[in-house]
Design an enzyme around this catalytic site. Sequence first.
Site, PDB file in Angstrom:
ATOM      1  N   ARG A   1      -2.610  -9.605   5.516  1.00  0.00           N
ATOM      2  CA  ARG A   1      -2.185  -9.661   6.921  1.00  0.00           C
ATOM      3  C   ARG A   1      -3.287  -9.043   7.764  1.00  0.00           C
ATOM      4  NH1 ARG A   1       3.304  -8.598  10.030  1.00  0.00           N
ATOM      5  NH2 ARG A   1       3.640 -10.531   8.926  1.00  0.00           N
TER       6      ARG A   1
ATOM      7  N   HIS B   1       2.260 -17.556   9.943  1.00  0.00           N
ATOM      8  CA  HIS B   1       2.934 -16.640   9.025  1.00  0.00           C
ATOM      9  C   HIS B   1       3.653 -17.546   8.024  1.00  0.00           C
ATOM     10  CE1 HIS B   1       4.893 -13.369   7.288  1.00  0.00           C
ATOM     11  NE2 HIS B   1       5.666 -12.948   8.271  1.00  0.00           N
TER      12      HIS B   1
ATOM     13  N   LYS C   1     -14.159   1.686   8.358  1.00  0.00           N
ATOM     14  CA  LYS C   1     -15.599   2.022   8.304  1.00  0.00           C
ATOM     15  C   LYS C   1     -16.442   0.844   8.766  1.00  0.00           C
ATOM     16  CE  LYS C   1     -14.750   4.866   4.248  1.00  0.00           C
ATOM     17  NZ  LYS C   1     -14.633   4.662   2.809  1.00  0.00           N
TER      18      LYS C   1
ATOM     19  N   ARG D   1       8.129  -4.918   6.195  1.00  0.00           N
ATOM     20  CA  ARG D   1       9.022  -5.905   5.611  1.00  0.00           C
ATOM     21  C   ARG D   1       8.267  -6.944   4.776  1.00  0.00           C
ATOM     22  NH1 ARG D   1      13.842  -6.130   7.458  1.00  0.00           N
ATOM     23  NH2 ARG D   1      13.080  -4.908   9.188  1.00  0.00           N
ATOM     24  N   THR D   2       7.262  -7.541   5.345  1.00  0.00           N
ATOM     25  CA  THR D   2       6.521  -8.581   4.628  1.00  0.00           C
ATOM     26  C   THR D   2       5.825  -7.974   3.412  1.00  0.00           C
ATOM     27  OG1 THR D   2       6.156  -9.702   6.715  1.00  0.00           O
ATOM     28  CG2 THR D   2       4.802 -10.407   4.895  1.00  0.00           C
TER      29      THR D   2
END
Lengths: 145, 304
Positions: free
Chosen positions: B101, B129, B80, B51-52
């Site tokens: 994020r 957020h 990695k 969604r974000t």
Amino acid sequence: MLNVGKIEEGFVLDHIKAGKSLSIYEHLGLDKLDCTVAIIKNARSEKMGKKDILKVECDINTLDLDVLAFIDHNITVNVIKAGEIVQKKELVLPQQIKNVIKCHNPRCITSIEQELPHIFVLADSAKEVYRCKYCEEKYRENAIF
Amino acid sequence: MRHLMNPLDFSVEELDRLFDLANEIEKNPAKYAHVCDGKILATCFYEPSTRTRLSFESAMTRLGGRVIGFADANSSSAAKGESVSDTIRVISCYADICAMRHPKEGAPMVASEKSRIPVINAGDGGHYHPTQTLTDLLTIRSLKGHLDGFTIGLCGDLKFGRTVHSLINALVRYPGTRFIFISPEELKVPDYITEMLREKNVPYEEVIRLENVMPQLDMLYMTRVQKERFFNEEDYVRLKDFYVLDTAKMELAREDMLVLHPLPRVNEISVEVDDDPRAAYFRQAQYGVYVRMALIMTLLGLAS
């Protein structure tokens, strides 16, 4: 009784809790400075029973001692010039402390990011609260490196 | 260069300008359809959040820009073992702005310290957020006309819900705000929040039952009880159905109360509530795009 001579210019850090002088030596970065340092452990003290003392012979402008305020309020800082005590320095809580305390929040980026310094920021000077710069976790006792 | 890490990074006045721009974009999208022509947004998502991420991608695309990025850590160099600092240095060569994020708290801040491009925190673990908070504020301001003087009920997981904590911190800056926290004992709002409210003399109440406070609310902010915040499946199952908003409860509410939800919803709002004109959560998702458009423009210096 062991005698350590006077210094011409520098600092005498007195009333260090017995056994803590080596950790203060490290936090002040004295290992990186090319100057004479005397570490006196377990000196007799009327007030404390036993205490540590650090004598540092250096230019008095080279050392940032603010971190001492965070580590131990009770340390006395004597500033020495021309062999005499010219000032008893008041310790001020530093705005930021780097790699002195460790963030123990397992969800914090400091737990995985390579060589990221552990930085704590003074969030509330009245309550002496430090928070991790990254996750804002409050500093808890015993988190010192 | 400006980044967005915390919803409080912008002053109330700066937020007003941002929301004015978002409302302007809402009214006249065609005018803004090419303001980011030739610009690239990198969406660096170290944990999945469709969604974000899509909201950011939609925002940049609607501004005429392009989007590159990755949608989870396994498909990125993080798998990695690359550090966030190194990743952002490289991304700075590829894009003009980055939305990040990360499951670890503070990761976007580490990125912002090494970045040559603006970094937007698109969620860092349970920490912040900020674009969700901006979305919430824009929704309230757009639908109610102002942000001060409201009684806001926050319901559900108030302990782990970062959107709730961010929203509280953002709303205390507006005079006349009053909070009613509605949650089970296990998911109460943390002490540091209530301490902060007492220090700032912001009135609040903590209650267990949603029905009892419905008539007082100007806004009801519902939250999901997130499974990933629990260590133990049993606790999750026991608590998830605690607070479900349905039409019976909505009958107790004022005519002009708004129901907000950061989405996704699981079952804390019954689908029968969706048709109620007071249900604003899907409009909220729409405002999320407008506010991200305004934010991208602002951080790229294209807002004036």
